[in-house]
Design a protein around this motif. Structure first.
Motif, PDB file in Angstrom:
ATOM      1  N   VAL A  90       0.860  -1.186   0.000  1.00 56.36           N
ATOM      2  CA  VAL A  90       0.000   0.000   0.000  1.00 56.36           C
ATOM      3  C   VAL A  90       0.894   1.232   0.000  1.00 56.36           C
ATOM      4  O   VAL A  90       1.933   1.261   0.680  1.00 56.36           O
ATOM      5  CB  VAL A  90      -0.909   0.017   1.250  1.00 56.36           C
ATOM      6  N   ILE A  91       0.486   2.232  -0.787  1.00 59.18           N
ATOM      7  CA  ILE A  91       1.289   3.464  -0.764  1.00 59.18           C
ATOM      8  C   ILE A  91       1.088   4.170   0.573  1.00 59.18           C
ATOM      9  O   ILE A  91       0.068   4.000   1.239  1.00 59.18           O
ATOM     10  CB  ILE A  91       0.941   4.389  -1.952  1.00 59.18           C
ATOM     11  N   TYR A  92       2.082   5.015   0.881  1.00 61.45           N
ATOM     12  CA  TYR A  92       2.114   5.671   2.191  1.00 61.45           C
ATOM     13  C   TYR A  92       0.883   6.531   2.460  1.00 61.45           C
ATOM     14  O   TYR A  92       0.451   6.674   3.602  1.00 61.45           O
ATOM     15  CB  TYR A  92       3.340   6.577   2.288  1.00 61.45           C
ATOM     16  N   THR A  93       0.335   7.134   1.398  1.00 59.55           N
ATOM     17  CA  THR A  93      -0.754   8.089   1.613  1.00 59.55           C
ATOM     18  C   THR A  93      -2.123   7.419   1.691  1.00 59.55           C
ATOM     19  O   THR A  93      -3.139   8.095   1.748  1.00 59.55           O
ATOM     20  CB  THR A  93      -0.756   9.143   0.491  1.00 59.55           C
ATOM     21  N   ILE A  94      -2.111   6.108   1.647  1.00 59.36           N
ATOM     22  CA  ILE A  94      -3.384   5.387   1.818  1.00 59.36           C
ATOM     23  C   ILE A  94      -3.342   4.543   3.080  1.00 59.36           C
ATOM     24  O   ILE A  94      -4.299   4.482   3.840  1.00 59.36           O
ATOM     25  CB  ILE A  94      -3.679   4.480   0.595  1.00 59.36           C
ATOM     26  N   GLY A  95      -2.193   3.879   3.294  1.00 56.13           N
ATOM     27  CA  GLY A  95      -2.068   2.938   4.393  1.00 56.13           C
ATOM     28  C   GLY A  95      -2.695   3.353   5.718  1.00 56.13           C
ATOM     29  O   GLY A  95      -3.570   2.659   6.227  1.00 56.13           O
ATOM     30  N   PRO A  96      -2.293   4.464   6.264  1.00 58.21           N
ATOM     31  CA  PRO A  96      -2.763   4.801   7.620  1.00 58.21           C
ATOM     32  C   PRO A  96      -4.276   4.978   7.709  1.00 58.21           C
ATOM     33  O   PRO A  96      -4.847   4.841   8.784  1.00 58.21           O
ATOM     34  CB  PRO A  96      -2.045   6.127   7.898  1.00 58.21           C
ATOM     35  N   LEU A 144       5.498  -9.130  -3.503  1.00 61.14           N
ATOM     36  CA  LEU A 144       4.141  -8.726  -3.148  1.00 61.14           C
ATOM     37  C   LEU A 144       3.176  -9.380  -4.133  1.00 61.14           C
ATOM     38  O   LEU A 144       3.538  -9.689  -5.270  1.00 61.14           O
ATOM     39  CB  LEU A 144       3.981  -7.199  -3.223  1.00 61.14           C
ATOM     40  N   ASP A 145       1.960  -9.587  -3.657  1.00 59.71           N
ATOM     41  CA  ASP A 145       0.965 -10.207  -4.530  1.00 59.71           C
ATOM     42  C   ASP A 145       0.005  -9.171  -5.109  1.00 59.71           C
ATOM     43  O   ASP A 145      -0.388  -9.260  -6.273  1.00 59.71           O
ATOM     44  CB  ASP A 145       0.160 -11.244  -3.736  1.00 59.71           C
ATOM     45  N   VAL A 146      -0.381  -8.222  -4.294  1.00 56.27           N
ATOM     46  CA  VAL A 146      -1.333  -7.189  -4.707  1.00 56.27           C
ATOM     47  C   VAL A 146      -0.867  -5.874  -4.099  1.00 56.27           C
ATOM     48  O   VAL A 146      -0.359  -5.858  -2.974  1.00 56.27           O
ATOM     49  CB  VAL A 146      -2.756  -7.486  -4.183  1.00 56.27           C
ATOM     50  N   ILE A 147      -1.056  -4.801  -4.849  1.00 56.61           N
ATOM     51  CA  ILE A 147      -0.709  -3.491  -4.281  1.00 56.61           C
ATOM     52  C   ILE A 147      -1.877  -2.530  -4.478  1.00 56.61           C
ATOM     53  O   ILE A 147      -2.682  -2.682  -5.401  1.00 56.61           O
ATOM     54  CB  ILE A 147       0.578  -2.902  -4.890  1.00 56.61           C
ATOM     55  N   VAL A 148      -1.931  -1.552  -3.589  1.00 53.09           N
ATOM     56  CA  VAL A 148      -2.933  -0.491  -3.664  1.00 53.09           C
ATOM     57  C   VAL A 148      -2.188   0.788  -4.007  1.00 53.09           C
ATOM     58  O   VAL A 148      -1.345   1.239  -3.218  1.00 53.09           O
ATOM     59  CB  VAL A 148      -3.679  -0.331  -2.324  1.00 53.09           C
ATOM     60  N   LEU A 193      -6.290  -1.310  -7.462  1.00 54.89           N
ATOM     61  CA  LEU A 193      -5.524  -2.501  -7.114  1.00 54.89           C
ATOM     62  C   LEU A 193      -4.708  -2.906  -8.322  1.00 54.89           C
ATOM     63  O   LEU A 193      -5.141  -2.716  -9.470  1.00 54.89           O
ATOM     64  CB  LEU A 193      -6.459  -3.649  -6.735  1.00 54.89           C
ATOM     65  N   ALA A 194      -3.552  -3.487  -8.073  1.00 50.62           N
ATOM     66  CA  ALA A 194      -2.720  -3.953  -9.178  1.00 50.62           C
ATOM     67  C   ALA A 194      -2.094  -5.288  -8.791  1.00 50.62           C
ATOM     68  O   ALA A 194      -1.757  -5.505  -7.624  1.00 50.62           O
ATOM     69  CB  ALA A 194      -1.634  -2.934  -9.494  1.00 50.62           C
ATOM     70  N   TRP A 195      -1.988  -6.177  -9.757  1.00 54.75           N
ATOM     71  CA  TRP A 195      -1.375  -7.484  -9.518  1.00 54.75           C
ATOM     72  C   TRP A 195      -0.804  -8.012 -10.824  1.00 54.75           C
ATOM     73  O   TRP A 195      -1.119  -7.496 -11.897  1.00 54.75           O
ATOM     74  CB  TRP A 195      -2.394  -8.469  -8.935  1.00 54.75           C
ATOM     75  N   ARG A 196       0.031  -8.997 -10.730  1.00 51.55           N
ATOM     76  CA  ARG A 196       0.593  -9.604 -11.937  1.00 51.55           C
ATOM     77  C   ARG A 196      -0.528 -10.287 -12.727  1.00 51.55           C
ATOM     78  O   ARG A 196      -1.395 -10.941 -12.127  1.00 51.55           O
ATOM     79  CB  ARG A 196       1.647 -10.664 -11.575  1.00 51.55           C
ATOM     80  N   VAL A 197      -0.526 -10.144 -14.025  1.00 49.31           N
ATOM     81  CA  VAL A 197      -1.555 -10.816 -14.847  1.00 49.31           C
ATOM     82  C   VAL A 197      -1.583 -12.306 -14.532  1.00 49.31           C
ATOM     83  O   VAL A 197      -2.630 -12.949 -14.610  1.00 49.31           O
ATOM     84  CB  VAL A 197      -1.295 -10.649 -16.361  1.00 49.31           C
ATOM     85  N   THR A 198      -0.426 -12.829 -14.166  1.00 46.79           N
ATOM     86  CA  THR A 198      -0.315 -14.266 -13.951  1.00 46.79           C
ATOM     87  C   THR A 198      -0.752 -14.691 -12.560  1.00 46.79           C
ATOM     88  O   THR A 198      -0.815 -15.885 -12.273  1.00 46.79           O
ATOM     89  CB  THR A 198       1.152 -14.678 -14.147  1.00 46.79           C
TER      90      THR A 198
END
Lengths: 305, 305
Positions: free
Chosen positions: B97-103, B141-145, B273-278
């Motif tokens: 998660v990026i810093y400006t969303i996490g908290p 990482l598997d998924v990121i925000v 959300l972002a993740w590897r296509v695979t």
DNA sequence: AGCAACGATAGTGATTAACTATACAACGCT
DNA sequence: AGCGTTGTATAGTTAATCACTATCGTTGCT
């Protein structure tokens, strides 16, 4: 799922590249691709994330690969076991011997077998022929040493040596004067015999059919052994018949006993090895046979057939 | 040697009868016979003594059967692992998660994910977008925000919500009188900004291009966080721009801060959300998305696309 | 945009694994 | 002693599987 599939799986996990993994497995890249896909379908899980950049193993994939490695390791142990067990002279051999041979043969046999086949320990049982036959058929014994005739379905026999019979009498016995004894005359003397079940008892009675009927002259010693009978003869309780391997060593330094051969035709017993036709360790049997023939058994004649 | 062969082997060892063993394996008797023979040839050992009476296992055969059972057991574990791992909601999920969303998001997200997928613990990392992207591609990482735009080869993104920006000023600030603020006017005030690398900084500067050139009015706070900036605003060090999820909860019980929306068209960022296509655990991603949308983030608008 | 790398797919041939039918061996029975 | 029964091995056939070559599709890079 086959062991081959698992080999492909761990190769791919190591290489992280289908082409390289295939090369390492000596198969084509499509072969490996298809095999992995098949595995994934069968397990209904994704084992690898494929992308142009590289091949990533999934969490579950990593766990399955670790398990696959364990399977392959254990499977490899099978080959190891087979290699180790291929030598017929490795592993214990269960040997049965009849009572009237054991005490005279085994002291010579055991060290000879150990010398010829050090990693083939002998597990020895002495018993009556019928008991040995049962154990042999059941698989509790691998090879037995018995006297012929011995016919059993599924069992093959191989004659090893012939052994003449001897008359054993106390020193000073009237027959001591004679160079050889006629079988018929056994009925005249108090004849000490082994108990029923000992094949040697039957063979002696066959030598002298009169003994069977000429009651009173013969004494059956149930549960006894040739050694016991020998001591009884020494005390003058009667005479007996022994195989040469048991009789011939006696007079040396034993002033109480006299041994005489039979008149021709000398009665004898034929000793043979027997094993299941299906028994695979024929090499082990050869070792036993050679060790028997190499043993110093006085009076015996090898059967060369 | 295949796993099937080994299954036949242990079946025969158990049944000691080719026909029965074959039946138990749901194959014909010749199939089993041939397979065992093939195994024996391959291992170059006799595993069974066959006779009409019964089938006896050899010593080496018994050892190999024991090993074969071990192999089959371990192989069975593979299927167990696969079954256990088939559920995309089982096993840890590595979330960035990026810093400006996490908290602002995580305190809501974590309990919701735990409720929806109790056996999917979250391994969370906060970082800059670029770092998250690297980790995502590397598989750490598997998924990121992240905030859009976000384009990476091999990575798919799915917009989740839009979040308007807010102006944060100290209580008593001149702009407090106005219902909404024009983006252009940001250049007039001392604007506190996050350090380089934070995508939110760039997005704010994009809202107000004049701020970039109008030097002096803007202060970049390297290595800082929105929370730090918030405290600085409260002390009157300047004003700032926050995403609504960070800004809107503030005024409640905080007499030192005032929040105002922008004039229309309201600037906003699109979170995705972002993740590897695979990446195979799409079910897990769905859970994350639902948990985000179920979180009480003030001012955000779900992207239904 | 075109190229290079890589994995997936299609199509084909050879091997293998399964079947049915039957031969063969051994034992038990009358 | 012949004959039936039981049990395993073998023969011959078919179907499935495995592995190959050739080629396609995608992706990332120059």
């Amino acid at each position: 799922m086959t062991l081959t599939d698992l080999r492909y799986l761990v190769a791919l996990a190591r290489e992280r590249h289908f082409g390289h993994a295939a090369e390492r497995c000596n198969v084509s890249q499509p072969t490996l691709s298809v095999a992995i896909k098949k595995l994934e379908d069968e397990l209904a899980v994704t084992l690898f994330e494929r992308s142009a950049a590289d091949v990533k193993i999934t969490d579950i994939g990593a766990r399955i690969v670790a398990q696959a490695e364990k399977v392959l390791l254990e499977a490899g142990q099978i080959k190891e076991l087979a290699t180790a067990g291929r030598d017929p002279l490795s592993g214990p051999l269960k040997l049965g011997v009849i009572y009237t041979i054991g005490p005279y043969l085994l002291p010579h046999l055991i060290p000879r077998v150990h010398a010829a086949a050090p990693s083939m320990p002998l597990l020895i049982q002495e018993n009556y022929t019928v008991r040995l036959a049962e154990s042999l058929k059941r698989g509790d014994l691998d090879v037995i040493v018995v006297a012929l005739p011995f016919e059993e379905p599924g069992i093959v026999t191989q004659a090893v040596y012939d052994e003449p019979f001897r008359v054993l009498m106390p020193a000073g016995h009237a027959w001591e004067q004679e160079a050889s004894i006629s079988a018929k005359r056994l009925a005249e003397a108090p004849l000490l015999l082994l108990g029923a079940g000992n094949c040697f008892r039957d063979q002696v009675l066959e030598v002298c059919p009169l003994c069977r009927s000429g009651e009173g002259l013969q004494r059956t010693l149930e549960g006894s052994s040739l050694e016991t009978i020998r001591h009884m003869v020494a005390t003058g309780a009667g005479i007996t018949v022994l195989p040469s391997s048991a009789a011939d060593p006696l007079p040396d330094g034993n002033p109480l006993l006299t041994v005489r051969p039979f008149e021709a035709p000398e009665p004898f017993r034929r000793i043979a090895l027997a094993w299941r036709v299906t028994y695979p360790r024929s090499g082990a049997i050869d070792v036993i046979r050679s060790a028997i023939l190499g043993s110093p058994l006085p009076g015996v004649r090898p059967v060369t057939r």
